[in-house]
Design a protein around this motif. Structure first.
Motif, mmCIF file in Angstrom:
data_model
loop_
_atom_site.group_PDB
_atom_site.id
_atom_site.type_symbol
_atom_site.label_atom_id
_atom_site.label_comp_id
_atom_site.label_asym_id
_atom_site.label_seq_id
_atom_site.Cartn_x
_atom_site.Cartn_y
_atom_site.Cartn_z
ATOM 1 N N ARG A 38 -9.568 -2.778 0.090
ATOM 2 C CA ARG A 38 -8.929 -2.043 1.089
ATOM 3 C C ARG A 38 -8.330 -3.107 2.240
ATOM 4 O O ARG A 38 -7.298 -3.205 2.571
ATOM 5 N N ILE A 39 -9.277 -4.143 2.441
ATOM 6 C CA ILE A 39 -8.811 -5.326 3.340
ATOM 7 C C ILE A 39 -7.538 -5.910 2.654
ATOM 8 O O ILE A 39 -6.473 -6.191 3.496
ATOM 9 N N LEU A 40 -7.629 -6.248 1.546
ATOM 10 C CA LEU A 40 -6.638 -7.131 0.803
ATOM 11 C C LEU A 40 -5.283 -6.103 0.701
ATOM 12 O O LEU A 40 -4.146 -6.508 1.257
ATOM 13 N N ALA A 51 -4.333 -3.917 2.891
ATOM 14 C CA ALA A 51 -3.857 -3.706 4.303
ATOM 15 C C ALA A 51 -3.016 -4.714 4.527
ATOM 16 O O ALA A 51 -2.650 -4.860 5.643
ATOM 17 N N SER A 52 -3.099 -6.060 3.799
ATOM 18 C CA SER A 52 -2.605 -7.228 4.465
ATOM 19 C C SER A 52 -1.000 -7.183 4.038
ATOM 20 O O SER A 52 -0.578 -7.826 2.897
ATOM 21 N N LYS A 53 -0.308 -6.560 4.892
ATOM 22 C CA LYS A 53 1.287 -6.395 4.507
ATOM 23 C C LYS A 53 2.042 -7.430 4.244
ATOM 24 O O LYS A 53 3.013 -7.476 3.734
ATOM 25 N N GLY A 54 1.323 -8.624 4.924
ATOM 26 C CA GLY A 54 2.129 -9.699 4.668
ATOM 27 C C GLY A 54 2.182 -10.439 3.359
ATOM 28 O O GLY A 54 2.988 -11.382 3.267
ATOM 29 N N ILE A 55 1.220 -10.194 2.509
ATOM 30 C CA ILE A 55 1.250 -10.813 1.259
ATOM 31 C C ILE A 55 1.460 -10.072 0.118
ATOM 32 O O ILE A 55 0.546 -8.980 -0.129
ATOM 33 N N TRP A 101 -1.329 -9.026 -2.484
ATOM 34 C CA TRP A 101 -2.616 -8.333 -1.734
ATOM 35 C C TRP A 101 -2.270 -6.981 -1.782
ATOM 36 O O TRP A 101 -3.022 -5.954 -1.655
ATOM 37 N N ARG A 102 -1.234 -6.516 -0.914
ATOM 38 C CA ARG A 102 -0.814 -5.260 -0.778
ATOM 39 C C ARG A 102 -0.388 -4.480 -1.909
ATOM 40 O O ARG A 102 -0.272 -3.155 -1.397
ATOM 41 N N ASN A 106 3.664 -15.161 1.249
ATOM 42 C CA ASN A 106 4.281 -13.954 1.850
ATOM 43 C C ASN A 106 5.573 -13.660 1.424
ATOM 44 O O ASN A 106 5.932 -14.094 0.214
ATOM 45 N N GLN A 107 6.427 -12.657 1.794
ATOM 46 C CA GLN A 107 7.556 -12.351 1.198
ATOM 47 C C GLN A 107 8.806 -13.210 1.711
ATOM 48 O O GLN A 107 9.819 -12.770 1.587
#
Lengths: 215, 900, 274
Positions: C126-128, C130-134, C137-138, C260-261
């Motif tokens: 869940r940590i990964l 929630a990482s909306k920047g990657i 991961w999200r 990142n995006q």
């Protein structure tokens, strides 16, 4: 209520980086940390090419992913929408940095200076609290608050306005209360077509990009 | 505490700022918000001004005077500078100057023994305090050793613009313009705050700008349309536009009234190419359709024919040296008819073949231009009814200099004339003068001359007055009649000649000698000129060089004495602002702004004015120096018939005293003598202005008032001047300027301009096919100018803009060559090569490469680690590539390959 | 250095953060394996301690990465929304329960520890997420993937340590299921990866994950079933393969595929008239 937002008029921005530099002055950020910066984006293929200059930074989202993931509650959201960082609570885990879809957060582990040793201007403004923790654009909240306390209008009166907006030589940046239908930003949004960055991620950013007049 | 000051680091200024000082430390730059109501850029300052705090505290600053202890000069020779006292430095310099002066101001070749070079297009004058008074007190000085001025600047525009419409720089009337064809004018990068502000407003208003340029510059990015033209083919593009308007569009779309009444279009041109003149008065004739006869041009109630000839008249045709070439019943065509015939071959199809711009695009642009011109419209400006013609053609560097510059400037001004968009609201404006006087008042510099045109202070080409003994080494007075002979003319001649002729003076000119003393400030020729390696070698031969120094750099590396002047935030000066100045700085106000110390100077740096006073005193010129200041050399005359703040000429005054007097005079000037606030007041307020009528932006009312015509389209006078110059040169056995003489045409023709660079390649020993790419440069707004290469902040923010880390090349070209982003490549001519990292972009022609700015530093701290080359190393100083006005261009043909 | 506008590799979380996911996931998986059949292996106590130690070392690696080490306890301040806080609390629970197991020697506490460990590796996923920047991961499906690989690695480690001895059928079943689940989770995750995710960096690791980390171990297990004399070696090899490929994958995910995006423009500005 109040929600402070920023507008970047992409038709006006020329990518000069004056706002990038002004932000660094006002906030005394260390080298390579650019809370406000302007991107140089190319779209298309020769000869059908377009080039756009895009100011970016913390979007002060209404639904900020950084705030949700922060383990220490260092990142919070004010009632007026400004997303803040309490440097004294932050543990510098950088979770917020990877959670931010706008790459707006910085973490500097060690103090660095423009030319190795600190210049008097750097020494004067050195803030040890800001190392090892997350930092980002604050919408110059201290200026906003101080200005409001004096009865000034953020986005109109320079003393109450973020430094980047004040400095823009193309009048491309605007700041104001989007919840006030008569504000400068509300008018601009009504008169123009706009978008927000990565809107599909659902963060509800507080940063609008104007691209054309409303039909 | 916020200290008010100005920034004039580049010619697009000045702009106003405040500097926050906390506990005696300068920290933050901000716009001077109080100036918003008068400053045409909303009171803002651009990114470069934010570098001024770092400039102040830069640890690499030279902090005390220094002297060289290694007598050998060379790129690889360590000068071994050691710190000395100001006394020793000034005494050394003064002794040298006095000794030189004792032998006479001019040497055996007739050149001034002392040379001085200042960079920045005149902006150093706004930072050198009262030093101009020292220069004035000294006497003749050679200020023509260039670092790029007169050659790489808007050169042709400077000279021809000022000739045609007092436009040393030519701008669109942006606040009112609706359609702007811009050939390489990178206004968003070079227009400064005023330019950017105004163009942003114009865009919002709906102004369409078409950017015609080989790469998608910052300006191209912000334009409605980008036309990727092949380098150095802009004349073809512009000629085709003229052709289209004259051959493919109905006459009614042109401003016929303007052509007939305000230009020389109706003048009759005789069989030898000169005007048909009234035999008695020698006035040029035109054909009056009312009386069906040829009459002098200024005949009242005449209705001149625009075309329809030939017309026959009893006339005389006068050529060069007053020779009568023909007389009697002579047949003449109107200048307009000649123009129409002249551009007949320049079809859009022809131009497409030359320039790579589709013919349909050119036709459409010509049509759009006419559609936006609003011929016949008027607008009220400050109580006067003026024509409104909201279309403008603007030109940039590499278009306005070097071969083709004349052709482009001519075509652009003809395009303006065709619709009457010359010096009227919305059209093109000259913004300032530098060759005509008075410098500060463009409109007042207009004086009627002969033939109904403005007088122009040409350097003489008649037998009696032309001289093969130039006053300075770059020989502008002898070689470039258009450069005039004012204080600025030295820097507007072929300033590369000073360097080139050191090795070999061409036949006919006195041997070019080394300057015995060379003074320099805010200039770095070893970086910013061409053939930079060689320029360094030549500097090494100068016997005594005094460099006003910020940090060590590639030019003061060859100096004998370094003097640290107090930098921008440490020094004191009052300058004029507003009115109508360079680029887009035409205001609705005019006045003065103060630069004042935010903090005490770092180290032993001293205010330039104090240095100047001390030098004057030690050299024995104090009286003359003070007298010059009293006369107004510091910006304002201290004594007039209405006030007297003049200084005691026998005393040495410190900077504060001097500028207090100047402040008082400025206050008096602004209030017609009613007030006279001094330095204290100015320190507090920083700025004071009065209204400047917007009507004075435009030359048109002055022309109407004086009954003058614009000297367009036919360049009869230039033809004559050119012929006379040719005769004078040949009489003195000077034939090496013959190619340049071909530029003196009444109607300029297309020449194979790109071919000139191929010829240049061959003369370097190469084959054009082996060097297929055009290497060009473009401005980096973040760096240019002001020594900003040493600022960490500037580099950091500049890196956000593409091209600051290598050579920009087309992504498809890169793919074809197997190059990836970041790959090290070699860019070469047959004579030299540089290496750069590849920056792949879509916004550039596949046959073009771009090196931003001027880098390649090897001495300047911080900058020398940039790993960024400069095209200056690759561009030769070449007589063949020099045009008639003495300019060249930043363009060269190169090869490209992966670096070994 | 200046970044953007095209996506670039994040550098905030490096190998130290990767270590947390690597060792934490494996340690938790090991604890789950032990919980399935506690006391089945003779050395189960040290194995349990090892599981706890792996989680602890992982968290310690992250501690080395944070900017303000002395404020580490602030990590507990946001259980309401932060999966990092929740991961920390769950870790505490795992240690507490694990300690009681070692002290009291009660089987049920081992199972409780295993449950808590499952919760721990769930938090990691869940940590990964929630990482909306990657984008990598999200992506949907990251949590099952992280959990599956944790279980595969943990049970794989169990096999390595015990050489298959002490591993009852349930454990082999767990291992085999975890391998299959991991492979399926990868497919699902990969299918749902949107634009902006750097597939290249992941594809390489995923190939190893599937071939060496799924098919090979399954084949080895089968071989062990068929030829019991090679079972111990086969088990060890299978476990090691599952473990190593899992670590390789997580390292790639955190340090090489973590772009990142960047920035994108849905509309382009109109400059003056069209």
């Amino acid at each position: 209520m109040t929600r402070w937002v920023m507008i970047a008029d992409l038709r006006r921005c020329v990518g000069c980086q004056t706002c990038t530099a002004a932000c660094k002055h006002t906030n005394a950020t260390p080298p390579e940390v650019q809370w406000r910066r302007v991107l140089d984006m190319e779209v298309g293929e020769y000869p059908q090419v377009k080039r756009v200059f895009v100011p970016v930074g913390c979007m002060h989202c209404a639904d900020p992913p950084c705030m949700h993931v922060c383990p220490s509650t260092a990142t919070r959201q004010r009632a007026d929408g400004i997303v803040t960082i309490d440097y004294d609570l932050c543990i510098g885990c950088a979770y917020c940095a990877v959670a931010c879809p706008y790459q707006a957060r910085y973490k500097t582990d060690r103090p660095t200076f423009a030319y190795g040793e600190p210049m008097p201007s750097e020494a004067q403004r050195f803030d040890a609290r800001r190392f090892g923790v997350a930092t980002k654009c604050t919408f110059c909240s201290d200026r906003v608050d101080a200005g409001l306390a004096q009865g000034l209008t953020p986005g109109i009166d320079p003393e109450a306005t973020p430094a980047c907006v004040n400095s823009c030589i193309a009048k491309a940046l605007h700041f104001g209360d989007v919840e006030d239908p008569d504000s400068n930003v509300s008018e601009l949004l009504a008169e123009n077509q706009f978008f927000r960055m990565h809107e599909e991620l659902g963060t509800e950013p507080g940063f609008y990009y104007l691209w054309d007049r409303a039909p | 505490m916020k200290v008010k000051t100005y920034c004039y680091q580049c010619v697009a200024g000045p702009d106003l700022l405040t500097v926050k000082v906390e506990n005696g430390v300068a920290t933050e730059v901000e716009p001077n918000f109080a100036s918003e109501s008068v400053h045409p850029g909303g009171g803002k300052v651009c990114v470069k001004a934010y570098g001024l705090v770092q400039k102040l505290y830069n640890p690499h600053r030279v902090r005390s005077p220094m002297k060289r202890t290694n007598p050998k000069k060379g790129r690889n020779e360590d000068p071994r500078f050691v710190p000395i006292s100001w006394d020793e430095a000034l005494d050394t310099i003064a002794a040298r100057l006095k000794e030189t002066r004792a032998r006479g101001l001019l040497d055996e070749s007739g050149y001034p023994r002392v040379a001085a070079s200042f960079g920045g297009g005149g902006t150093p004058q706004s930072y050198m305090g009262t030093f101009p008074a020292f220069l004035a007190a000294w006497g003749p000085m050679d200020m023509g050793f260039g670092s790029g001025q007169g050659v790489k600047c808007y050169h042709s525009e400077h000279l021809y613009g000022e000739f045609w419409h007092r436009g040393f720089t030519v701008s669109a009337d942006t606040p009112s313009c609706n359609y702007n064809i811009s050939c390489g004018a990178n206004i968003e990068a070079s227009g400064g705050v005023a330019g950017v502000w105004r163009h942003a407003n114009a865009r919002e208003r709906g102004m369409k700008r078409v950017q015609v340029e080989p790469h998608l510059s910052v300006t191209g990015a912000c334009s409605a349309e980008w036309v990727p033209i092949k380098p150095k083919t802009d004349p073809a593009f512009l000629f085709a536009l003229v052709h289209s308007m004259l051959h493919e569009q109905p006459r009614e779309r042109l401003d016929l009234a303007f052509l007939v009444g305000r230009t020389s279009a109706p003048y009759l041109v005789g069989p030898n190419g000169y005007y048909l003149r009234d035999p008695a008065t020698k006035k040029p004739l035109l054909w009056d359709t009312r009386s069906n006869a040829a009459v002098p041009f200024d005949t009242p109630q005449a209705a001149p024919a625009l075309e329809g000839g030939p017309y026959t008249a009893a006339a005389v045709e006068v050529g060069p040296d007053h020779e009568v070439l023909a007389q009697g019943e002579l047949a003449g065509e109107t200048a307009f008819s000649k123009l129409v015939a002249h551009v007949r071959p320049y079809t859009p199809e022809w131009a497409q073949g030359v320039s790579d711009v589709p013919a349909a695009t050119m036709r459409r642009i010509a049509d759009e231009y006419l559609s936006h011109a609003q011929v016949g419209a008027t607008v009220e400006i400050d109580g006067a009814l003026l024509p409104l013609r909201p279309v403008a053609v603007t030109l940039g560097k590499t278009v306005t200099n070097g071969w083709g510059g004349f052709e482009c400037c001519w075509a652009r001004t003809v395009l303006a004339s065709l619709v009457g968009a010359l010096e009227v609201p919305g059209g093109i404006l000259g913004t300032t003068v530098r060759l005509n006087k008075p410098l500060g008042e463009r409109l007042k510099s207009v004086r009627p001359g002969s033939d109904g045109f403005m007088a122009y202070p040409f350097n003489p080409t008649d037998r009696e007055h032309w001289s093969a003994k130039p006053n300075i080494r770059n020989a502008y007075r002898s070689m470039v009649p258009l450069a005039a002979d004012g204080p600025w003319s030295q820097a507007l001649g072929p300033t590369h000649f000073s360097w080139m002729f050191l090795d070999q003076t061409p036949p006919g000119l006195p041997r070019v000698t080394l300057p015995e003393v060379w003074i320099l400030y805010r200039t770095n020729p070893a970086i910013s000129f061409w053939d930079t390696d060689r320029v360094g070698e030549q500097m090494a031969r100068f016997p005594f060089t005094v460099a006003f120094t910020y940090t060590r750099d590639e030019t003061n590396h060859f100096a004998d004495i370094l003097l640290p002047d107090a930098v921008d935030l440490e020094s004191l000066q009052l300058i004029r602002v507003g009115g109508s100045k360079f680029i887009e700085q035409f205001w609705d106000h005019e006045g003065f702004a103060l630069r004042q110390p935010a903090v005490a100077p770092q180290g032993e740096a001293r205010d330039f004015s104090d240095i100047a006073t001390e030098l004057a005193r030690r050299v024995g010129l104090l009286e003359k120096y003070n007298a010059a200041i009293n006369r107004g050399v510091a910006g304002v005359a201290l004594k007039t018939d209405r006030w007297d703040f003049s200084l005691d000429t026998g005393k040495a005054h410190d900077a504060g005293e001097i500028w207090d007097a100047v402040c008082r005079a400025a206050s008096a000037e602004l209030t017609a003598g009613a007030e006279s606030q001094g330095l204290d007041w100015w320190r507090e307020h920083g700025l004071r202005t009065k209204a400047f009528s917007r009507r004075d932006w435009y030359l048109y009312p002055t022309f109407v008032e004086l009954g003058l015509r614009f000297e367009l389209p036919y360049q009869e006078r230039l033809l004559r001047v050119g012929k006379e110059l040719e005769r004078r040169l040949h009489e003195h056995d000077i034939h090496w300027w013959d190619t340049q003489l071909t530029e003196y045409q009444a109607l300029p023709a297309w020449k194979d301009f790109p071919g000139l660079w191929e010829t240049s390649l061959r003369s370097m020993g190469g084959q054009p096919d082996d060097y297929p790419y055009w290497l060009i440069t473009s401005r980096s707004m973040q760096y240019a100018w002001g020594g900003n290469v040493g600022m960490q902040l500037i580099k950091e923010v500049a890196d956000n803009i593409a091209g600051h880390k290598g050579v920009i090349l087309n992504a498809q070209t890169a793919e074809r060559l197997g190059l990836a982003e970041g790959d090290l490549v070699e860019i070469a001519t047959p004579k030299a090569s540089v290496r750069a990292h590849a920056v792949l972009r879509q916004g550039i022609r596949p046959d073009t490469l771009l090196l931003l700015g001027q880098f390649d530093h090897w001495e300047t701290p911080f900058a020398k680690d940039f790993d960024m080359p400069s095209m200056n190393k690759l561009v030769p100083m070449s007589l063949a590539l020099t045009d008639a006005t003495g300019s060249g261009a930043d363009v060269v043909r190169v090869s490209l390959r992966r670096a070994a | 250095m200046t970044y953007g506008p095209k996506p670039w590799l994040q550098r905030h979380w490096d190998i130290r953060a990767a270590t947390n996911f690597i060792l934490g996931g494996t340690g938790a998986g090991l604890l789950v394996a032990i919980a399935l059949a506690p006391q089945a292996a003779p050395g189960w106590r040290p194995m349990l301690a090892l599981g706890l130690a792996l989680i602890a070392v992982g968290l310690g690696a992250v501690w080395l990465e944070i900017g303000r080490k002395l404020r580490a306890l602030h990590v507990f301040f946001n259980p309401w929304t932060s999966w990092m806080t929740r991961e920390s609390f769950t870790a505490l629970l795992v240690f507490a329960l694990g300690a009681t197991v070692l002290a009291l020697d009660r089987p049920w506490t081992a199972q409780a520890t295993g449950l808590a460990a499952l919760g721990f590796v769930f938090c990691q996923g869940r940590i990964l997420h929630a990482s909306k920047g990657i984008p990598a991961w999200r992506a949907a499906g990251i949590t099952p993937l992280i959990m599956a690989t944790g279980l595969a690695e943990g049970s794989g480690l169990y096999l390595v340590i015990t050489a298959g001895g002490g591993a009852v059928r349930a454990l082999f079943a767990l291992f085999a299921l975890a391998l299959v689940a991991r492979a399926l989770a990868w497919q699902r995750y990969r299918a749902k990866l949107g634009r902006g995710a750097p597939l290249n960096a992941l594809e390489a690791s995923a190939k190893w994950l599937l071939n060496v980390g799924t098919f090979a171990p399954l084949a080895l297990l089968l071989a062990g079933l068929v030829a019991p004399q090679i079972a111990p070696a086969a088990s060890m090899l299978a476990g090691a393969a599952a473990l190593a490929t899992g670590w390789h994958f997580k390292l790639a995910l955190v340090t090489r595929a973590a772009h990142n995006q960047g920035f994108s423009l849905p509309r382009l500005p109109v400059r003056g008239s069209r």
